[in-house]
Design a protein around this motif. Structure first.
Motif, PDB file in Angstrom:
ATOM      1  N   ASP A   1      -1.232  30.412  55.999  1.00 34.43           N
ATOM      2  CA  ASP A   1      -1.803  31.159  57.115  1.00 34.43           C
ATOM      3  C   ASP A   1      -2.136  30.194  58.255  1.00 34.43           C
ATOM      4  O   ASP A   1      -2.314  29.000  58.039  1.00 34.43           O
ATOM      5  CB  ASP A   1      -3.112  31.847  56.689  1.00 34.43           C
TER       6      ASP A   1
ATOM      7  N   CYS B   1       8.616  43.229  55.953  1.00 41.34           N
ATOM      8  CA  CYS B   1       7.838  43.233  57.190  1.00 41.34           C
ATOM      9  C   CYS B   1       8.705  43.063  58.426  1.00 41.34           C
ATOM     10  O   CYS B   1       8.300  43.415  59.513  1.00 41.34           O
ATOM     11  CB  CYS B   1       6.788  42.129  57.143  1.00 41.34           C
TER      12      CYS B   1
ATOM     13  N   GLN C   1       6.732  37.442  57.351  1.00 36.74           N
ATOM     14  CA  GLN C   1       5.449  37.271  56.680  1.00 36.74           C
ATOM     15  C   GLN C   1       5.500  37.541  55.174  1.00 36.74           C
ATOM     16  O   GLN C   1       4.612  37.116  54.445  1.00 36.74           O
ATOM     17  CB  GLN C   1       4.411  38.202  57.319  1.00 36.74           C
ATOM     18  N   CYS C   2       6.513  38.288  54.707  1.00 36.35           N
ATOM     19  CA  CYS C   2       6.445  38.762  53.313  1.00 36.35           C
ATOM     20  C   CYS C   2       7.446  38.099  52.379  1.00 36.35           C
ATOM     21  O   CYS C   2       7.226  38.060  51.175  1.00 36.35           O
ATOM     22  CB  CYS C   2       6.607  40.275  53.249  1.00 36.35           C
TER      23      CYS C   2
END
Lengths: 286, 165
Positions: free
Chosen positions: A192, B42, B46-47
């Motif tokens: 992240d 996605c 992101q996935c």
């Protein structure tokens, strides 16, 4: 959602790329690894009329050492920064930061030049350009110039690259044996964007700090150097008192805003914790 | 504008005339080549459901414009098994319950194949988890996935030693 329609050109040289961009006018965009631009296109956050794909320009590839400088072509992929022996030897701070950049599949395509030209203040490599005192080589219709990292990052997503110009290479002074560096960041999950991240580079000849460069990501609208914290270290032994003073000095270096992740005070606190850990690590290894 | 490209997909050369430069590799695989094993989760990186191998390395196919990859060598989930014989990573995912609904599984498996080829995780479960962190599993089969990757890595290493002997 699909990207808005665009035309596409794939030039073979930097000169052709600059010509193609100029021909397309202000609605063109360069694309390299595409790991930020392709999702931005798909979400229609960006909608250029023409994409100039620089991915096949041989001159933009390659990692080489020329005396005191390391040259990284703009198309150097994150995975190469992670793995390349010349990076480990000459710019170890970048190798330390590389595992924190997104996820492996992204690192296999994303490029160093793309990350730096985008200048996301939450990205690792733009901030580390400040810590390693990199210079960006920019090509444009009027020729080439080199811009030091301190002058390169100007505002949120704003760099010294003018429309129609192209970042072609990153030049980094080769780290000397006396240099020490460390990198770490706080993120809620691996990969992240960090709540706060920090890279430190300093020289420790005769156990006294000099040339300290401390760079933070995710603390403002640009990557930031913590000059007051650096000043608190330079000329002193890297002991507990110096580290405490550097941590305290961050109050004048950083002025983070509240956001949806954490309040400003917590971000500043985390920045201090991080800096303390990194300096402590360097001191313990010295 | 010439929008035709040639790819090698699962060992077979495919010539594709793109009708538009905005086609991603993911859309090309699914909509033009009918290789729907690669999933669209996605569509923004992101996935990890769309993970494939491109020239031997794992990438998110939703983040790659097809037009940029003329001449590339692509391996998808459909190209892993040898006839009826599953690839060791596929077999290990079954043996260790490395999935529940299965939607993320092709991406997980291709990412695991890429990870094992990278050879950087060793037998440390924490490093496997870290190296697989770009692949999300809404069912939460992570424990089984980690075990499957570790076992498949061992199986492939043992097979490699047998081949070398």
């Amino acid at each position: 959602m699909k990207a808005r329609a665009f035309s596409y050109v794939c030039p073979a040289t930097v000169a052709e790329a600059l010509d193609a961009f100029a021909a397309a006018g202000s609605e063109a965009s360069f694309i390299a690894g595409g790991q930020s631009l392709v999702p931005a296109l798909a979400l229609r956050l960006q909608a250029p009329e023409c994409l100039v794909d620089i991915g096949r320009i041989a001159e933009l590839r390659g990692i080489s050492q020329d005396g005191e400088w390391l040259r990284l072509g703009a198309l150097t992929r994150h995975v190469e920064v992670h793995d390349h022996p010349l990076i480990a030897a000459c710019a170890p701070l970048l190798a330390l930061a590389a595992p924190f950049v997104a996820h492996p599949a992204i690192r296999n395509r994303g490029t160093l030049g793309g990350s730096i030209a985008l200048a996301d203040p939450a990205s690792e490599f733009p901030a580390m350009m400040l810590a390693v005192a990199a210079e960006m080589e920019i090509a444009g219709p009027a020729g080439r110039r080199r811009v030091p990292a301190t002058d390169f990052f100007q505002d949120l997503y704003q760099t010294a690259i003018e429309p129609g110009e192209l970042l072609v290479a990153i030049h980094i002074p080769v780290a000397r044996p006396g240099h020490r560096c460390a990198f770490d960041e706080f993120a809620r999950r691996r990969g992240d964007y960090a709540i706060v991240g920090c890279g430190v580079m300093l020289a420790l000849p005769a156990d006294v700090v000099n040339e300290a460069r401390i760079a933070f990501l995710s603390v403002g609208s640009t990557p930031l150097r913590a000059r007051a914290a650096e000043a608190a270290l330079n000329g002193r032994p890297l002991d507990a008192a110096a580290i405490r003073d550097a941590q305290a000095a961050l109050a004048s270096d950083l002025d983070p805003a509240d956001d949806e992740q954490v309040p400003a005070a917590m971000r500043l606190h985390l920045a201090r914790v991080l800096l303390g850990r990194l300096l402590g690590k360097i001191a313990a290894a010295a | 504008m010439d929008l035709s490209i040639s790819l090698t997909v699962n060992g077979v050369r495919r010539d594709v005339a793109l009708d538009n430069p905005r086609v991603t590799l993911l859309d090309l695989l699914r909509e033009r080549l009918d290789l729907t094993g690669t999933k669209k989760g996605c569509d923004r990186g992101q996935c990890g459901a769309c993970t494939i191998l491109l020239d031997g390395r794992r990438i998110n196919s939703c983040l790659a414009l097809a037009i940029s990859h003329d001449g590339a060598d692509i391996l998808t989930i459909e190209g892993l098994a040898q006839g009826e014989e599953l690839h060791p990573v596929q077999a290990a995912f079954i043996a260790h319950d490395g999935f529940q609904c299965g939607f993320c599984t092709p991406g997980q498996i291709m990412s695991a194949v890429g990870l094992i080829r990278e050879g950087q995780a060793g037998d440390d479960p924490e490093r496997v988890r870290e190296a697989m962190s770009g692949n999300l599993c809404r069912c939460g089969a992570y424990a089984g996935i980690t075990e499957a990757v570790l076992e498949a890595q061992k199986t492939l290493a043992d097979a490699g030693r047998r081949d070398a002997a």
